[in-house]
Enzyme design. Structure first.
Site, PDB file in Angstrom:
ATOM      1  N   PHE A 143     -32.299  -4.737  80.577  1.00 45.25           N
ATOM      2  CA  PHE A 143     -31.697  -3.527  81.619  1.00 45.25           C
ATOM      3  C   PHE A 143     -32.607  -2.889  82.049  1.00 45.25           C
ATOM      4  O   PHE A 143     -33.611  -2.428  81.931  1.00 45.25           O
ATOM      5  CB  PHE A 143     -30.904  -2.352  80.661  1.00 45.25           C
ATOM      6  N   ASP A 228     -41.291  -1.942  81.831  1.00 41.79           N
ATOM      7  CA  ASP A 228     -40.723  -0.943  82.291  1.00 41.79           C
ATOM      8  C   ASP A 228     -39.989   0.548  81.325  1.00 41.79           C
ATOM      9  O   ASP A 228     -39.503   0.248  80.335  1.00 41.79           O
ATOM     10  CB  ASP A 228     -39.012  -1.636  82.673  1.00 41.79           C
ATOM     11  N   LYS A 257     -36.044   8.500  85.585  1.00 40.72           N
ATOM     12  CA  LYS A 257     -35.734   9.601  84.096  1.00 40.72           C
ATOM     13  C   LYS A 257     -35.908  11.319  83.558  1.00 40.72           C
ATOM     14  O   LYS A 257     -36.691  11.868  84.958  1.00 40.72           O
ATOM     15  CB  LYS A 257     -35.105   8.346  83.076  1.00 40.72           C
TER      16      LYS A 257
HETATM   17  C1  PLP Z   1     -32.039   3.862  83.576  1.00 44.29           C
HETATM   18  C2  PLP Z   1     -32.885   2.680  82.739  1.00 44.29           C
HETATM   19  C3  PLP Z   1     -32.893   1.845  84.579  1.00 44.29           C
HETATM   20  C4  PLP Z   1     -32.670   1.865  85.384  1.00 44.29           C
HETATM   21  O1  PLP Z   1     -32.758   3.418  86.279  1.00 44.29           O
HETATM   22  P1  PLP Z   1     -31.296   4.331  87.027  1.00 44.29           P
HETATM   23  O2  PLP Z   1     -31.650   5.635  87.046  1.00 44.29           O
HETATM   24  O3  PLP Z   1     -30.644   4.775  86.354  1.00 44.29           O
HETATM   25  O4  PLP Z   1     -31.254   3.611  88.637  1.00 44.29           O
HETATM   26  C5  PLP Z   1     -34.125   0.677  84.685  1.00 44.29           C
HETATM   27  N1  PLP Z   1     -34.743   0.507  83.038  1.00 44.29           N
HETATM   28  C6  PLP Z   1     -34.618   1.462  82.049  1.00 44.29           C
HETATM   29  C7  PLP Z   1     -35.296   0.400  81.115  1.00 44.29           C
HETATM   30  C8  PLP Z   1     -33.682   2.245  82.364  1.00 44.29           C
HETATM   31  O5  PLP Z   1     -33.453   2.903  81.360  1.00 44.29           O
END
Ligand code: PLP
Length: 404
Positions: A143, A228, A257
């Site tokens: 994700f 990520d 985040k």
């Molecule tokens: C939430 C998330 C994203 C995307 O972040 P947004 O601010 O919703 O675009 C990307 N990678 C990971 C691992 C996430 O948990």
């Protein structure tokens, strides 16, 4: 104040809002620390923390003060001019992560897109790969956000169906499979992208030492290792960044985040100078990226992380939480996994999904959400105390050790 009942509110929002989410029928009006209150004044413990954007809890006074103070000076300059906050913010972020430079964006998905752009251009400049031929390897069940390019390499049918044509240039391997990674690398590969723990996939923790191994593979093959840490960063897994468990710093780190302290969207791509130098003036940008309001909030958020020693707290409380969950010996539970305060409790398939367990937890004052159908994710704000975790455990016990 406009006093509304839950039913009235739901009617209104259902009439005017897109239906791209299916939220629990709960209308939150106030938040403070680990607690939130709905419009009927019921109190809940927030164990979702907005997918780890709220590592420091709701309305941390230091972060709110920074927001108010900055809002009374200047909020937006655009990158056409400098502002007083962006430099100090990047310095602090680089110091705690160990990278040379950062590029600020807003959402996590934008940080991911920025990392992918950097990797492709780096490959064309530094590896002599023919333009438009660059390949990026990703993991199944990843994700990384919701843009068209990112969903192009999702393996989740629902994330992509109906949104094609897709962006080419991505290849997927099983998560945690280093042999598959070696096999997937070609002379056109520019990068490998992964999450250190797959959060949305159900808190999937790869085997110990994997990041180090992957770092080596990437180095040997001269491809960029992109990590990520949008969900795992800033203390969530018991270190400031998950890669620090293995001392396996990637070439490119993506954060978001909690970087915005749960009050403002702030994200970043971090790397060494050589990689960042692929971006020349005009190559890439964002109107709000690096704005002084977000930067001031980001500085305060990093201060809270360090001053309150939240990574160490997360490590200790996470171990305790996982141990105690195990001791419940619940007949419903298939597996408990996690690191720090990112914890997944997988419910056996025959019980028909984790959602009804989450709904019952909600009625008892504990908010969390199922992830990947069968797993309950517990990810409280890192400011939670041991006593509060004990209180949560007593609620969880009532749900997991009684007929559902
Ligand atoms: C939430 C998330 C994203 C995307 O972040 P947004 O601010 O919703 O675009 C990307 N990678 C990971 C691992 C996430 O948990």
């Amino acid at each position: 104040m406009n006093i509304k009942t839950t039913v009235n509110y739901l009617e209104e929002v259902n009439k005017y809002s897109a239906k791209n989410y299916n939220p629990l029928p709960l209308i939150l009006e106030k938040g403070h620390g680990i607690f939130v209150y709905d419009i009927e004044n019921n109190k809940y413990i927030d164990m979702l923390s907005s997918y780890s954007a709220l590592n420091y809890g709701h309305r941390h006074p230091k972060i709110i003060n920074a927001l108010i103070e900055q809002a009374s000076n200047i909020t937006l300059t655009s990158r056409a001019f400098h502002n007083t906050e962006m430099g100090p913010f990047l310095k602090k972020l680089c110091e705690i992560s160990g990278f040379d430079q950062g590029l600020l964006m807003n959402s996590g998905a934008e940080a991911v897109e920025t990392g992918l752009k950097a990797a492709r251009k780096w490959g064309y400049i530094n590896k002599g790969i023919e333009e438009n031929a660059g390949e990026i390897i990703v993991c199944s069940n990843n994700f990384h956000g919701r843009t068209i390019s990112i969903v192009s390499f999702s393996t989740e049918e629902q994330y992509k169906k109906g949104f094609g044509p897709y962006t080419p240039g991505f290849k997927s391997i099983p998560f945690g499979d280093t042999d598959a990674l070696k096999k997937a690398i070609t002379p056109n590969t520019v990068a490998f992208l992964m999450e250190p723990i797959q959060g949305e996939a159900g808190v999937i923790v790869p085997k110990e030492g994997i990041l180090k191994e992957i770092k080596e593979i990437c180095k040997t093959n001269n491809i960029l290792f992109i990590l990520d840490e949008i969900q795992t960063g800033f203390g969530r897994t018991g270190k400031n960044f998950a890669f620090q468990h293995e001392d396996a710093s990637p070439d490119v780190l993506l954060v978001g985040k909690a970087l915005g302290g749960g009050v403002y969207p702030v994200s970043a791509m971090l790397s060494n100078k050589e990689i960042m130098d692929v971006f020349k003036p005009g190559d890439h940008g964002s109107t709000f990226g690096g704005n002084p309001l977000g930067a001031a909030v980001g500085i305060a958020s990093l201060d809270v992380l360090l001053e309150e020693d939240l990574a160490r707290k997360s490590l200790e409380l996470g171990k305790y939480f996982i141990d105690e969950l195990g001791k419940l010996n619940s007949p419903y539970v298939k597996e408990i996994r996690g690191k720090g305060l990112l914890i997944g409790v997988e419910i056996k398939e025959e019980y028909g999904g984790a959602r009804k367990f989450c709904e019952k937890l909600m009625t008892l004052g504990l908010l969390c959400k199922e992830t990947h159908e069968h797993t309950i994710r517990f990810a409280p704000p890192l400011i939670i105390s041991k006593e509060e975790i004990d209180h949560c455990l007593s609620i969880i016990k009532e749900v997991l050790c009684n007929p559902i």
